[in-house]
Design a protein around this motif. Structure first.
Motif, PDB file in Angstrom:
ATOM      1  N   VAL A 149     -38.503 -73.741 -21.217  1.00 35.24           N
ATOM      2  CA  VAL A 149     -38.334 -72.461 -21.911  1.00 35.24           C
ATOM      3  C   VAL A 149     -38.120 -72.573 -23.255  1.00 35.24           C
ATOM      4  O   VAL A 149     -38.816 -71.802 -24.090  1.00 35.24           O
ATOM      5  CB  VAL A 149     -37.590 -71.655 -20.940  1.00 35.24           C
ATOM      6  N   VAL A 150     -36.964 -73.566 -23.583  1.00 33.94           N
ATOM      7  CA  VAL A 150     -36.693 -73.322 -25.082  1.00 33.94           C
ATOM      8  C   VAL A 150     -37.933 -73.755 -25.877  1.00 33.94           C
ATOM      9  O   VAL A 150     -38.092 -73.311 -26.808  1.00 33.94           O
ATOM     10  CB  VAL A 150     -35.498 -74.170 -25.239  1.00 33.94           C
ATOM     11  N   ALA A 151     -38.734 -74.737 -25.250  1.00 31.20           N
ATOM     12  CA  ALA A 151     -39.638 -75.259 -26.097  1.00 31.20           C
ATOM     13  C   ALA A 151     -40.918 -74.253 -26.444  1.00 31.20           C
ATOM     14  O   ALA A 151     -41.514 -73.979 -27.139  1.00 31.20           O
ATOM     15  CB  ALA A 151     -40.297 -76.632 -25.418  1.00 31.20           C
ATOM     16  N   ALA A 152     -40.936 -73.391 -25.210  1.00 29.04           N
ATOM     17  CA  ALA A 152     -41.875 -72.379 -25.423  1.00 29.04           C
ATOM     18  C   ALA A 152     -41.313 -71.345 -26.423  1.00 29.04           C
ATOM     19  O   ALA A 152     -42.134 -70.843 -27.331  1.00 29.04           O
ATOM     20  CB  ALA A 152     -41.946 -71.804 -23.890  1.00 29.04           C
ATOM     21  N   THR A 153     -40.136 -70.951 -26.459  1.00 26.95           N
ATOM     22  CA  THR A 153     -39.402 -70.193 -27.309  1.00 26.95           C
ATOM     23  C   THR A 153     -39.774 -70.560 -28.722  1.00 26.95           C
ATOM     24  O   THR A 153     -39.921 -69.795 -29.547  1.00 26.95           O
ATOM     25  CB  THR A 153     -38.061 -69.884 -27.143  1.00 26.95           C
ATOM     26  N   ILE A 154     -39.400 -71.879 -28.984  1.00 27.19           N
ATOM     27  CA  ILE A 154     -39.680 -72.679 -30.343  1.00 27.19           C
ATOM     28  C   ILE A 154     -41.145 -72.309 -30.729  1.00 27.19           C
ATOM     29  O   ILE A 154     -41.471 -71.970 -31.925  1.00 27.19           O
ATOM     30  CB  ILE A 154     -39.258 -73.700 -30.401  1.00 27.19           C
ATOM     31  N   ALA A 155     -42.095 -72.687 -29.761  1.00 20.35           N
ATOM     32  CA  ALA A 155     -43.455 -72.455 -30.018  1.00 20.35           C
ATOM     33  C   ALA A 155     -43.759 -71.129 -30.228  1.00 20.35           C
ATOM     34  O   ALA A 155     -44.588 -71.094 -31.123  1.00 20.35           O
ATOM     35  CB  ALA A 155     -44.171 -72.892 -28.805  1.00 20.35           C
ATOM     36  N   THR A 156     -43.223 -70.199 -29.740  1.00 21.85           N
ATOM     37  CA  THR A 156     -43.534 -68.882 -30.032  1.00 21.85           C
ATOM     38  C   THR A 156     -43.022 -68.164 -31.296  1.00 21.85           C
ATOM     39  O   THR A 156     -43.476 -67.486 -32.093  1.00 21.85           O
ATOM     40  CB  THR A 156     -42.737 -67.866 -28.989  1.00 21.85           C
ATOM     41  N   LEU A 157     -41.631 -68.477 -31.625  1.00 20.09           N
ATOM     42  CA  LEU A 157     -40.899 -68.062 -32.799  1.00 20.09           C
ATOM     43  C   LEU A 157     -41.357 -68.699 -34.084  1.00 20.09           C
ATOM     44  O   LEU A 157     -41.319 -68.300 -35.200  1.00 20.09           O
ATOM     45  CB  LEU A 157     -39.503 -68.082 -32.671  1.00 20.09           C
ATOM     46  N   ILE A 210     -46.368 -60.708  -9.572  1.00 20.39           N
ATOM     47  CA  ILE A 210     -46.511 -61.151 -10.685  1.00 20.39           C
ATOM     48  C   ILE A 210     -45.183 -62.192 -10.939  1.00 20.39           C
ATOM     49  O   ILE A 210     -45.460 -63.262 -11.535  1.00 20.39           O
ATOM     50  CB  ILE A 210     -46.830 -60.271 -11.743  1.00 20.39           C
ATOM     51  N   MET A 211     -44.165 -61.770 -10.161  1.00 22.62           N
ATOM     52  CA  MET A 211     -42.881 -62.445 -10.179  1.00 22.62           C
ATOM     53  C   MET A 211     -42.883 -63.668  -9.347  1.00 22.62           C
ATOM     54  O   MET A 211     -42.448 -64.710 -10.104  1.00 22.62           O
ATOM     55  CB  MET A 211     -41.611 -61.871  -9.573  1.00 22.62           C
ATOM     56  N   LEU A 212     -43.758 -63.708  -8.472  1.00 24.61           N
ATOM     57  CA  LEU A 212     -43.942 -64.890  -7.583  1.00 24.61           C
ATOM     58  C   LEU A 212     -44.732 -65.886  -8.602  1.00 24.61           C
ATOM     59  O   LEU A 212     -44.371 -67.057  -8.500  1.00 24.61           O
ATOM     60  CB  LEU A 212     -44.719 -64.465  -6.465  1.00 24.61           C
ATOM     61  N   ILE A 213     -45.818 -65.677  -9.233  1.00 22.15           N
ATOM     62  CA  ILE A 213     -46.489 -66.415  -9.966  1.00 22.15           C
ATOM     63  C   ILE A 213     -45.498 -67.024 -11.008  1.00 22.15           C
ATOM     64  O   ILE A 213     -45.553 -68.351 -11.235  1.00 22.15           O
ATOM     65  CB  ILE A 213     -47.739 -65.388 -10.727  1.00 22.15           C
ATOM     66  N   LEU A 214     -44.861 -65.992 -11.724  1.00 19.80           N
ATOM     67  CA  LEU A 214     -43.927 -66.762 -12.894  1.00 19.80           C
ATOM     68  C   LEU A 214     -42.977 -67.645 -12.138  1.00 19.80           C
ATOM     69  O   LEU A 214     -42.834 -68.822 -12.929  1.00 19.80           O
ATOM     70  CB  LEU A 214     -43.176 -65.341 -13.549  1.00 19.80           C
ATOM     71  N   VAL A 215     -42.347 -67.151 -11.195  1.00 18.94           N
ATOM     72  CA  VAL A 215     -41.303 -68.193 -10.716  1.00 18.94           C
ATOM     73  C   VAL A 215     -41.843 -69.514 -10.580  1.00 18.94           C
ATOM     74  O   VAL A 215     -41.410 -70.676 -10.648  1.00 18.94           O
ATOM     75  CB  VAL A 215     -40.545 -67.551  -9.372  1.00 18.94           C
ATOM     76  N   ASN A 216     -43.071 -69.640  -9.615  1.00 18.27           N
ATOM     77  CA  ASN A 216     -43.719 -70.706  -9.129  1.00 18.27           C
ATOM     78  C   ASN A 216     -44.065 -71.490 -10.524  1.00 18.27           C
ATOM     79  O   ASN A 216     -43.992 -72.824 -10.309  1.00 18.27           O
ATOM     80  CB  ASN A 216     -44.779 -70.624  -8.146  1.00 18.27           C
ATOM     81  N   ALA A 217     -44.542 -70.825 -11.423  1.00 16.91           N
ATOM     82  CA  ALA A 217     -45.140 -71.406 -12.653  1.00 16.91           C
ATOM     83  C   ALA A 217     -43.904 -72.143 -13.423  1.00 16.91           C
ATOM     84  O   ALA A 217     -43.948 -73.367 -13.851  1.00 16.91           O
ATOM     85  CB  ALA A 217     -45.535 -70.443 -13.606  1.00 16.91           C
ATOM     86  N   VAL A 218     -42.815 -71.563 -13.424  1.00 18.53           N
ATOM     87  CA  VAL A 218     -41.588 -72.369 -14.145  1.00 18.53           C
ATOM     88  C   VAL A 218     -41.075 -73.324 -13.245  1.00 18.53           C
ATOM     89  O   VAL A 218     -40.790 -74.255 -13.813  1.00 18.53           O
ATOM     90  CB  VAL A 218     -40.605 -71.250 -14.333  1.00 18.53           C
ATOM     91  N   LEU A 219     -40.996 -73.215 -12.008  1.00 26.44           N
ATOM     92  CA  LEU A 219     -40.490 -74.480 -11.271  1.00 26.44           C
ATOM     93  C   LEU A 219     -41.601 -75.548 -11.392  1.00 26.44           C
ATOM     94  O   LEU A 219     -41.201 -76.620 -11.394  1.00 26.44           O
ATOM     95  CB  LEU A 219     -40.457 -74.113  -9.736  1.00 26.44           C
ATOM     96  N   LEU A 220     -42.853 -75.349 -11.339  1.00 22.58           N
ATOM     97  CA  LEU A 220     -43.686 -76.427 -11.356  1.00 22.58           C
ATOM     98  C   LEU A 220     -43.811 -76.941 -12.755  1.00 22.58           C
ATOM     99  O   LEU A 220     -43.783 -78.268 -12.807  1.00 22.58           O
ATOM    100  CB  LEU A 220     -45.288 -75.748 -10.959  1.00 22.58           C
ATOM    101  N   GLY A 221     -43.746 -76.008 -13.724  1.00 21.75           N
ATOM    102  CA  GLY A 221     -43.473 -76.465 -15.125  1.00 21.75           C
ATOM    103  C   GLY A 221     -42.517 -77.264 -15.183  1.00 21.75           C
ATOM    104  O   GLY A 221     -42.276 -78.466 -15.848  1.00 21.75           O
ATOM    105  N   ALA A 222     -41.280 -76.999 -14.752  1.00 25.45           N
ATOM    106  CA  ALA A 222     -39.954 -78.094 -14.534  1.00 25.45           C
ATOM    107  C   ALA A 222     -40.193 -79.255 -13.956  1.00 25.45           C
ATOM    108  O   ALA A 222     -40.049 -80.550 -14.678  1.00 25.45           O
ATOM    109  CB  ALA A 222     -38.923 -77.313 -14.185  1.00 25.45           C
ATOM    110  N   ALA A 223     -41.156 -79.295 -12.961  1.00 29.01           N
ATOM    111  CA  ALA A 223     -41.216 -80.626 -12.429  1.00 29.01           C
ATOM    112  C   ALA A 223     -42.111 -81.460 -13.263  1.00 29.01           C
ATOM    113  O   ALA A 223     -42.109 -82.501 -13.458  1.00 29.01           O
ATOM    114  CB  ALA A 223     -42.082 -80.080 -10.997  1.00 29.01           C
TER     115      ALA A 223
END
Lengths: 196, 369, 407
Positions: free
Chosen positions: C270-278, C41-54
């Motif tokens: 990530v910050v955008a996601a945090t704001i969306a969450t909060l 699940i870490m692999l999924i998350l790390v790749n998702a974040v990197l791909l998301g950054a791209a």
């Protein structure tokens, strides 16, 4: 109130977001190029050239090299010379158009291209053979007779030496007496209003 | 016990995104504050003045294009005025109006570049710059229509301009003026009252009028310092005596005023262009009596000056009777405006340094010549 | 073997984790299954974040292009979507320079130190119902604490590069980041108080109406503060390209630069996601049971759009002005917000200490006028001389005219 202008700025950028981009995708689309464009490949009509080398003398950078020999076809000795060498070092050319302005026989024209990148400096010299064989799309820069015919070098067909006109000095005379200006801005402004 | 600190010397330039070319400043900082400034010039020296001695009077026009490459038309104009004074001739009326018109178009283009980069240096990511360049592109298109080139125009000749405008130039100009009025309104809305811009520039690096006059500063920088001085009014050349315009003058002498004066001058230029279009009449555009190779009489001297977009641009020509000038001295406004660098920068912060330099609007092509 | 995950495990609520755990648990020992599922699940998350950054890079460049009336990158792939891949390929083939005199170890560690907190932060964000990697009961605190670790990386970069511009950038970044921590933390206290929990999943559940309405001041402060912490316009002094060229990462090239850049854009995501969450009620929306991720993505994109929009519009503030904004404007505002929220929660909560939806509406009714009033008040406190503009006195000094002789 403080902060109001900042909100206004945001609105301006938002408005521009919805506008059509002003840039174009270069190799596929091009912006309109005007007929007077001073382009790279020079257009030279040998039939008219006497080899006077005015262009070479007038070039600010001295990049035009001309070597002539007496021509057999000349009506009388010294009227016309055969061009043996006519080298234009395009790499140093700054496209000021003074050579075209100096040509008394209207035989040298600016070209209309700008995509002549080469890999070697040797290839950046236009030789007399290149000038002879090139497709001739003369620019209307400093050639009002060509401009008056409505010729557009990009998209127009190649012109031979009979078609490009030869009235440079007559034009000067006409202009001196103010005859040549049918298009005054006042007229165009009037027609604009009518169309609106 | 206070912390012991020591000053730090940083080379800003010659390769720095905000020094307007290859300008170098050796700056000693105390933290972010500037203690000492030493400008170092000459990275773009091309010897224009010496080259002019090797070329005939018309060929020098191509050199002037390359002085301040954001306002080539005005450089052409200054040089041609100098040659005309040398010969004692006057260009035809239509040529005068055409020159005035293109010079004002060029002034708009140059001020747009100056203002765009000024805001870029304040940190706005490209947007105002892109909007400014969007309008400037249209002006350059007009120039291409007029003379076949966009930057290095070589449009003017001693005794007029080389050719009349093509017929489709006038509708295109009308269209441009219409669109530009809208675009410039937008531009002003985006910038002129922006609070961030205000806090960054208001009161920063003031240049008192006495200092400006003593340093021989000219152009928008001088006018922003509260001195009402414009060669177009003081000594009207070409058709400037036939048009009406105001000279915007600053009152706070600071960075914001220098920016504000440029924005207002664009408005005045628009006024002048409208008047030129209304007043221009058919006629010849070039003195045809003038030969291609000009030979002024030996010993003649002349100083031709214009109010260029950056300040007073002057050409001092001396003839020895030959086909080339014996001496061609260029008074370039950018170089002389740089004399106030130290006064503007010392004591201010690093971020203000870049902005103050941008507000002087130098062009290295002109500084180093 | 049949493995059972304890119900008090923080991973218990993660549906995906349990699926993987049950699958590998059928043939592996339980401790190994636990680790293997975690790694997967870490692999999924790390790749998702990197791909998301791209993708965020692409999104930002495209959008900025449109703000500029340009087109933006559009050559690689449909709409230029593959542009980040091309950039990455280019950066990987570049020489990886370490400047002479640099502290090699620190210099090389920086991309990792920048990347790690970012990945840790994503662990607690609920992308949809029951999909946070860990439903941490101190989620908000965790995000704030881990998020400020980036400061260390930035200072390491600036210090070890042996470059004066980098040092300028690092010093500026540290000063800005530290001062903005304070109002950001205080503004989030209001959110936590209204939700009654620090767990992000619980905060999402508590948002019967989005906290955008209940806590407008907190959103404003959090957005501003986070812009400053992310080094985004108008607070991008740490990498002000017109002043100090690239600031702290001026000396980085090749893959290190790519990682730093990915970390920066990833942090924005990530910050955008945090704001969306909060503040925008996270994955809650119509049919949230099935397409909660869609609402979450939509809200994140909205926040990203605001970030890019602001970047496209504003010039940059000076360092001292940024500090002044933090201490003189945001800190008082956040304290006002905190005080107001405290009082409201104190009077409105029921005996169990929870707030009903109607209470939230009442709070929104109080807080929105309060926010507008505060901004108006503070907006008018600014000294008059800074805002004037159109009508200007002209004190004209005309020098004595020297007679200029022109021949």
């Amino acid at each position: 109130m403080y902060g109001l202008a900042m909100a206004k700025g945001l609105m301006v950028t938002l408005k521009n977001l919805t506008k059509k981009p002003t840039t174009v995708q270069y190799p596929e689309e091009r912006v309109k190029q005007h007929p007077r464009f001073r382009g790279e490949e020079f257009v030279w009509y040998e039939e008219r050239c006497t080899g006077c080398a005015s262009c070479a003398k007038y070039c600010p950078l001295g990049i035009i090299k001309i070597v002539t020999s007496p021509s057999e076809t000349a009506p009388k000795q010294g009227d016309k010379y055969r061009l043996e060498v006519f080298d234009i070092e395009i790499q140093r050319c700054m496209f000021c158009g003074l050579c075209v302005e100096a040509c008394p026989y209207d035989c040298l024209f600016m070209g209309s291209g700008f995509e002549q990148g080469k890999y070697s400096r040797k290839d950046m010299v236009l030789h007399v053979e290149d000038l002879r064989q090139a497709d001739k799309h003369p620019s209307t820069f400093f050639r009002p007779q060509l401009e008056a015919s409505g010729y557009d070098p990009r998209g127009g067909r190649p012109l031979n030496w009979r078609e490009v006109g030869r009235e440079s000095w007559r034009w000067h005379q006409q202009e001196k007496s103010g005859l040549r200006l049918e298009h005054s801005p006042v007229d165009t402004a009037g027609s604009q209003q009518e169309s609106n | 016990m206070p912390i012991r600190t020591e000053p730090m010397t940083v080379n800003v330039g010659p390769q720095h995104p905000s020094t307007h070319g290859v300008f170098r400043l050796r700056i000693t900082f105390d933290g972010e504050e500037i203690l000492e400034v030493e400008p170092i010039l000459g990275y773009l020296h091309r010897g224009s003045e010496k080259l002019a001695e090797e070329r005939n009077y018309v060929q020098v026009v191509t050199l002037t294009d390359r002085l301040d490459y954001t306002s080539s038309m005005i450089n052409n104009q200054a040089y041609c005025l100098a040659v005309e004074k040398l010969l004692g001739v006057e260009p035809p009326l239509r040529a005068k109006f055409l020159r005035t018109l293109v010079a004002e178009l060029q002034r708009i283009a140059s001020h747009l570049v100056a203002v765009g980069f000024f805001i870029q240096e304040l940190g706005a990511f490209g947007t105002p710059l892109m909007y400014a360049f969007r309008s400037r592109e249209r002006i350059l298109d007009l120039f291409e229509m007029l003379c076949g080139a966009r930057i290095t125009v070589s449009y003017m000749r001693p005794g007029g301009v080389f050719a009349d405008a093509p017929p489709d130039f006038w509708p295109a100009l009308t269209q441009f003026m219409h669109d530009f009025a809208i675009e410039f309104n937008e531009f002003e809305q985006l910038l002129l009252e922006n609070e961030i811009l205000l806090v960054r520039t208001r009161g920063v690096s003031p240049l008192p009028p006495e200092m400006a006059i003593n340093c021989s500063v000219s152009g928008p920088v001088l006018r922003a310092s509260g001195v009402n001085w414009d060669w177009r009014k003081m000594d009207p050349y070409d058709a400037y005596d036939k048009v009406e315009f105001d000279v915007p003058v600053g009152s706070h002498w600071d960075n914001y005023d220098r920016f504000w004066v440029r924005m207002q001058e664009v408005r005045q230029s628009m006024r002048i262009i409208d008047q030129c279009v209304a007043q221009i009449e058919p006629g010849p555009v070039r003195l045809v009596d003038l030969p291609l190779v000009i030979r002024p009489e030996a010993g003649a001297e002349a100083y031709g000056r214009v109010e260029a977009s950056k300040g007073e641009l002057g050409f001092y020509l001396v003839s020895d009777g030959g086909i080339a000038p014996y001496r061609c001295k260029i008074r370039s406004p950018s170089l002389i405006n740089l004399t106030v660098t130290e006064h503007l920068l010392v004591g201010w912060k690093l971020a203000d340094m870049i902005v103050s330099l941008g507000s002087v609007d130098i062009n290295m092509g002109e500084v180093d010549r | 073997m049949n493995c059972q995950l304890a119900a008090d495990n923080i991973l218990f609520e993660n549906a995906l984790y349990r699926v993987i755990y049950d699958a590998v648990g059928s043939f592996l020992p339980c401790w190994l299954a636990y680790v293997a599922a975690g790694l997967a699940i870490m692999l999924i998350l790390v790749n998702a974040v990197l791909l998301g950054a791209a993708l965020v890079t692409w999104f930002e460049r495209r959008l900025l292009g449109r703000f500029h009336n340009r087109i933006g990158p559009n050559r690689w792939g449909p709409f230029g979507l593959l542009q980040p891949i091309a950039d990455l390929a280019k950066l990987m083939t570049k020489e990886d320079l370490i400047p002479a005199g640099a502290d090699k170890i620190t210099f090389s560690l920086v991309p990792l130190v920048m990347m790690a907190p970012l990945l840790l932060m994503t662990a607690v964000i609920p992308f949809s119902k029951n999909t946070a990697l860990a439903n941490l009961n101190v989620g908000v605190l965790f995000i704030l604490a881990i998020g400020s670790l980036t400061t260390v990386a930035i200072f390491m970069a600036g210090w070890s590069s042996n470059n004066r511009y980098a040092l300028f950038g690092a010093a500026r970044a540290v000063a800005v980041l530290i001062s903005y921590e304070v109002p950001v933390v205080i503004s989030l206290l209001g959110v936590v108080m209204v939700a009654g929990s620090m767990s992000l999943a619980n905060i999402v559940q508590a948002q019967a109406i989005p906290f955008l309405l209940v806590q407008p001041l907190a959103l404003l402060i959090f957005l501003t503060g986070m812009s400053a912490e992310l080094n985004r316009t108008p607070f991008d002094v740490a990498e002000a390209e017109s002043e100090i060229i690239a600031g702290y990462h001026i000396e980085y090239s090749g893959i290190k630069f790519a990682l730093i850049f990915a970390a920066e854009t990833g942090a924005m995501l990530v910050v955008a996601a945090t704001i969306a969450t909060l503040f925008l009620s996270g994955w809650v929306g119509p049919f949230a049971e099935y397409i909660g991720w869609f609402w979450f993505l939509l809200k994140t994109l909205l926040v990203l759009f605001v970030f890019v929009w602001i970047r496209a519009t504003y010039p940059r503030l000076r360092v001292d002005q940024i500090m002044a904004l933090s201490w003189k404007f945001l800190l008082p505002l956040s304290l006002i917000n905190l005080a107001a929220t405290t009082l409201e929660v104190f009077f409105l909560r029921d005996s169990a200490g929870t707030l009903a939806t109607i209470d939230l509406w009442i709070m929104a009714g109080i807080n929105i006028p309060l926010a507008l009033g505060c901004i108006f008040l503070f907006g008018n406190l600014v000294p008059e001389n800074a805002k004037v503009l159109s009508v200007r006195p002209t004190t004209v000094v005309v020098p004595a005219v020297a007679t200029v002789e022109v021949r």
